[in-house]
Enzyme design. Sequence first.
Site, PDB file in Angstrom:
ATOM      1  N   ARG A  58      64.426  24.517  64.788  1.00  0.00           N
ATOM      2  CA  ARG A  58      64.557  25.810  64.947  1.00  0.00           C
ATOM      3  C   ARG A  58      64.161  26.676  63.941  1.00  0.00           C
ATOM      4  O   ARG A  58      64.279  27.884  64.539  1.00  0.00           O
ATOM      5  CB  ARG A  58      66.397  25.789  64.805  1.00  0.00           C
ATOM      6  CG  ARG A  58      67.345  25.347  66.514  1.00  0.00           C
ATOM      7  CD  ARG A  58      68.851  25.357  66.255  1.00  0.00           C
ATOM      8  NE  ARG A  58      68.952  26.943  66.667  1.00  0.00           N
ATOM      9  CZ  ARG A  58      70.072  27.081  65.744  1.00  0.00           C
ATOM     10  NH1 ARG A  58      71.528  26.293  65.276  1.00  0.00           N
ATOM     11  NH2 ARG A  58      71.281  27.899  65.814  1.00  0.00           N
ATOM     12  N   HIS A 108      77.326  32.533  60.519  1.00  0.00           N
ATOM     13  CA  HIS A 108      77.420  31.237  60.399  1.00  0.00           C
ATOM     14  C   HIS A 108      76.306  30.471  59.226  1.00  0.00           C
ATOM     15  O   HIS A 108      75.699  29.606  59.887  1.00  0.00           O
ATOM     16  CB  HIS A 108      77.408  30.320  61.742  1.00  0.00           C
ATOM     17  CG  HIS A 108      78.059  30.955  62.957  1.00  0.00           C
ATOM     18  ND1 HIS A 108      78.389  30.655  64.437  1.00  0.00           N
ATOM     19  CD2 HIS A 108      79.405  30.393  62.070  1.00  0.00           C
ATOM     20  CE1 HIS A 108      79.671  30.792  64.289  1.00  0.00           C
ATOM     21  NE2 HIS A 108      79.979  31.088  63.578  1.00  0.00           N
ATOM     22  N   GLU A 202      76.947  38.569  81.494  1.00  0.00           N
ATOM     23  CA  GLU A 202      78.142  38.267  82.318  1.00  0.00           C
ATOM     24  C   GLU A 202      79.757  38.015  81.343  1.00  0.00           C
ATOM     25  O   GLU A 202      79.440  37.679  80.250  1.00  0.00           O
ATOM     26  CB  GLU A 202      77.928  36.491  82.910  1.00  0.00           C
ATOM     27  CG  GLU A 202      78.080  35.259  82.038  1.00  0.00           C
ATOM     28  CD  GLU A 202      77.605  34.414  82.497  1.00  0.00           C
ATOM     29  OE1 GLU A 202      76.403  33.475  83.631  1.00  0.00           O
ATOM     30  OE2 GLU A 202      77.010  33.582  81.927  1.00  0.00           O
TER      31      GLU A 202
HETATM   32  P1  NAD Z   1      86.486  26.214  67.142  1.00  0.00           P
HETATM   33  O1  NAD Z   1      85.709  27.304  66.425  1.00  0.00           O
HETATM   34  O2  NAD Z   1      85.087  25.630  67.938  1.00  0.00           O
HETATM   35  O3  NAD Z   1      87.820  26.135  67.149  1.00  0.00           O
HETATM   36  C1  NAD Z   1      88.233  25.213  67.903  1.00  0.00           C
HETATM   37  C2  NAD Z   1      89.234  25.626  68.827  1.00  0.00           C
HETATM   38  O4  NAD Z   1      89.819  26.142  68.673  1.00  0.00           O
HETATM   39  C3  NAD Z   1      88.594  26.453  70.026  1.00  0.00           C
HETATM   40  O5  NAD Z   1      87.731  27.010  71.132  1.00  0.00           O
HETATM   41  C4  NAD Z   1      89.727  27.215  70.275  1.00  0.00           C
HETATM   42  O6  NAD Z   1      90.147  26.707  71.702  1.00  0.00           O
HETATM   43  C5  NAD Z   1      90.685  26.684  69.308  1.00  0.00           C
HETATM   44  N1  NAD Z   1      90.636  27.573  68.391  1.00  0.00           N
HETATM   45  C6  NAD Z   1      90.802  27.781  67.510  1.00  0.00           C
HETATM   46  N2  NAD Z   1      90.974  29.049  66.076  1.00  0.00           N
HETATM   47  C7  NAD Z   1      91.356  29.526  67.201  1.00  0.00           C
HETATM   48  C8  NAD Z   1      92.117  30.634  67.349  1.00  0.00           C
HETATM   49  N3  NAD Z   1      92.183  31.995  66.258  1.00  0.00           N
HETATM   50  N4  NAD Z   1      93.467  31.460  68.053  1.00  0.00           N
HETATM   51  C9  NAD Z   1      93.222  30.913  69.364  1.00  0.00           C
HETATM   52  N5  NAD Z   1      92.437  29.521  69.931  1.00  0.00           N
HETATM   53  C10 NAD Z   1      91.908  29.599  68.204  1.00  0.00           C
HETATM   54  O7  NAD Z   1      85.794  25.014  66.333  1.00  0.00           O
HETATM   55  P2  NAD Z   1      86.576  24.880  64.817  1.00  0.00           P
HETATM   56  O8  NAD Z   1      85.837  22.975  64.781  1.00  0.00           O
HETATM   57  O9  NAD Z   1      87.936  25.350  64.593  1.00  0.00           O
HETATM   58  O10 NAD Z   1      84.747  25.601  64.191  1.00  0.00           O
HETATM   59  C11 NAD Z   1      85.494  27.108  63.311  1.00  0.00           C
HETATM   60  C12 NAD Z   1      85.097  27.375  62.461  1.00  0.00           C
HETATM   61  O11 NAD Z   1      83.333  26.525  62.645  1.00  0.00           O
HETATM   62  C13 NAD Z   1      84.940  28.660  62.078  1.00  0.00           C
HETATM   63  O12 NAD Z   1      84.328  28.678  60.882  1.00  0.00           O
HETATM   64  C14 NAD Z   1      83.387  28.949  63.373  1.00  0.00           C
HETATM   65  O13 NAD Z   1      82.795  29.944  62.875  1.00  0.00           O
HETATM   66  C15 NAD Z   1      82.433  27.953  62.726  1.00  0.00           C
HETATM   67  N6  NAD Z   1      81.480  27.566  63.582  1.00  0.00           N
HETATM   68  C16 NAD Z   1      80.018  27.552  62.827  1.00  0.00           C
HETATM   69  C17 NAD Z   1      78.948  26.701  63.577  1.00  0.00           C
HETATM   70  C18 NAD Z   1      77.830  26.954  63.468  1.00  0.00           C
HETATM   71  O14 NAD Z   1      76.678  26.296  64.043  1.00  0.00           O
HETATM   72  N7  NAD Z   1      77.220  28.026  62.731  1.00  0.00           N
HETATM   73  C19 NAD Z   1      79.604  26.795  65.123  1.00  0.00           C
HETATM   74  C20 NAD Z   1      81.048  26.609  65.695  1.00  0.00           C
HETATM   75  C21 NAD Z   1      81.781  27.057  64.434  1.00  0.00           C
HETATM   76  N1  APR Z   2      71.662  39.149  77.383  1.00  0.00           N
HETATM   77  C1  APR Z   2      72.942  39.748  76.755  1.00  0.00           C
HETATM   78  N2  APR Z   2      73.301  38.424  77.247  1.00  0.00           N
HETATM   79  C2  APR Z   2      73.039  37.358  77.181  1.00  0.00           C
HETATM   80  C3  APR Z   2      71.511  36.913  77.500  1.00  0.00           C
HETATM   81  C4  APR Z   2      70.573  38.411  77.390  1.00  0.00           C
HETATM   82  N3  APR Z   2      69.654  38.121  78.487  1.00  0.00           N
HETATM   83  N4  APR Z   2      71.596  35.572  77.660  1.00  0.00           N
HETATM   84  C5  APR Z   2      72.548  35.242  77.837  1.00  0.00           C
HETATM   85  N5  APR Z   2      73.694  36.067  77.040  1.00  0.00           N
HETATM   86  C6  APR Z   2      75.015  36.029  76.861  1.00  0.00           C
HETATM   87  C7  APR Z   2      75.510  34.893  77.812  1.00  0.00           C
HETATM   88  O1  APR Z   2      76.280  34.823  79.027  1.00  0.00           O
HETATM   89  C8  APR Z   2      77.035  33.908  77.043  1.00  0.00           C
HETATM   90  O2  APR Z   2      77.680  34.739  77.020  1.00  0.00           O
HETATM   91  O3  APR Z   2      74.983  35.232  75.364  1.00  0.00           O
HETATM   92  C9  APR Z   2      75.774  34.581  75.332  1.00  0.00           C
HETATM   93  C10 APR Z   2      75.379  33.264  75.278  1.00  0.00           C
HETATM   94  O4  APR Z   2      76.807  32.651  74.551  1.00  0.00           O
HETATM   95  P1  APR Z   2      76.919  30.974  73.316  1.00  0.00           P
HETATM   96  O5  APR Z   2      75.206  30.667  74.185  1.00  0.00           O
HETATM   97  O6  APR Z   2      77.947  30.296  74.057  1.00  0.00           O
HETATM   98  O7  APR Z   2      76.570  31.895  71.981  1.00  0.00           O
HETATM   99  P2  APR Z   2      77.547  32.024  71.114  1.00  0.00           P
HETATM  100  O8  APR Z   2      78.560  33.119  71.552  1.00  0.00           O
HETATM  101  O9  APR Z   2      76.664  32.475  69.859  1.00  0.00           O
HETATM  102  O10 APR Z   2      77.831  31.519  70.549  1.00  0.00           O
HETATM  103  C11 APR Z   2      79.076  31.037  69.420  1.00  0.00           C
HETATM  104  O11 APR Z   2      78.753  29.121  69.179  1.00  0.00           O
HETATM  105  O12 APR Z   2      77.969  26.756  68.605  1.00  0.00           O
HETATM  106  C12 APR Z   2      78.412  28.423  68.360  1.00  0.00           C
HETATM  107  O13 APR Z   2      77.454  28.075  66.316  1.00  0.00           O
HETATM  108  C13 APR Z   2      76.542  28.597  67.817  1.00  0.00           C
HETATM  109  O14 APR Z   2      77.027  31.019  66.564  1.00  0.00           O
HETATM  110  C14 APR Z   2      77.175  29.725  67.658  1.00  0.00           C
HETATM  111  C15 APR Z   2      78.779  30.352  69.023  1.00  0.00           C
END
Ligand code: NAD
Ligand code: APR
Length: 232
Positions: A58, A108, A202
């Site tokens: 990446r 992040h 969307e």
């Molecule tokens: P997550 O953030 O997906 O939380 C798990 C689930 O818990 C969510 O999908 C949601 O359904 C529920 N939830 C969490 N917080 C909530 C809230 N405030 N209100 C309602 N529902 C809630 O996964 P996780 O394991 O809790 O990770 C969260 C932490 O990890 C966050 O600090 C996030 O910023 C970080 N994170 C980093 C990355 C990355 O790739 N850098 C990706 C995902 C999450």
């Molecule tokens: N223009 C605008 N929006 C777009 C486009 C585009 N060209 N292409 C895709 N999208 C939208 C999709 O419709 C979707 O709603 O961008 C969004 C991407 O969603 P995710 O793939 O879930 O990405 P993100 O919301 O950034 O994920 C949040 O989850 O796993 C972690 O670390 C990861 O920081 C990320 C976090």
Amino acid sequence: MSADNIVILTGAGISAESGLGTFRDEGGLWAQHRIEDVATPEGFAANPQLVHDFYNARRAQSLEATPNAAHVALARLEAEHKGRVSIVTQNVDGLHEAAGSKAVMHMHGALDGALCAACDHRWSAPLVMQPADLCPNCGQPTTRPDIVWFGEMPYQMDQIWQHLRDADLFVAIGTSGNVYPAAAFVQDADRYGAHTVELNLEASATISDFAEARFGKASEIVPAWVDEVLGG
Ligand code: NAD
Ligand code: APR
């Protein structure tokens, strides 16, 4: 609408047209890799080589990418808007900075950062990181990408909460609203009286929390929205 303080949350969708994959779209990163293997502390402990390979790929890809019209429009907004413009990004690429944005908070982490899991030292990541790399501070082989994984606390949360409290306008761009705490920022901004807008391809999972929404490609709808905010 006098939008003095604008807070912008961005997700992977804003970088999609720069060629960087999103996570949950068709064929996205989470369709190719298991989150638990490459985006959790447990996954890193179990197989650091797999995780370094994932972020090395990446990092290389993000260095090839260039900012698109959406990133450029947000940099113009920061330069020309009378009030404060701050970006909170969930993205780990450097495209906002490459476009000229200065006030960017990477909640992040970022691909260009390296972190020592033993002594918390941070430094600029080399293009390729390996499990045997030694921390330049403590000398141990405990280096990891400076990326916030699932289950870990995001970075700069105090500053982010302060910006949400002061926001007059909160805009989410290109995020699916699936990950917390970022997905709840719209509710916080709304509670503090901000006007809230979703700009996305969307409807996101949190669309019902927004006062306004516009759909389309970020490279098209973000420049048009910035033109409006700046008065054309
Ligand atoms: P997550 O953030 O997906 O939380 C798990 C689930 O818990 C969510 O999908 C949601 O359904 C529920 N939830 C969490 N917080 C909530 C809230 N405030 N209100 C309602 N529902 C809630 O996964 P996780 O394991 O809790 O990770 C969260 C932490 O990890 C966050 O600090 C996030 O910023 C970080 N994170 C980093 C990355 C990355 O790739 N850098 C990706 C995902 C999450
Ligand atoms: N223009 C605008 N929006 C777009 C486009 C585009 N060209 N292409 C895709 N999208 C939208 C999709 O419709 C979707 O709603 O961008 C969004 C991407 O969603 P995710 O793939 O879930 O990405 P993100 O919301 O950034 O994920 C949040 O989850 O796993 C972690 O670390 C990861 O920081 C990320 C976090």
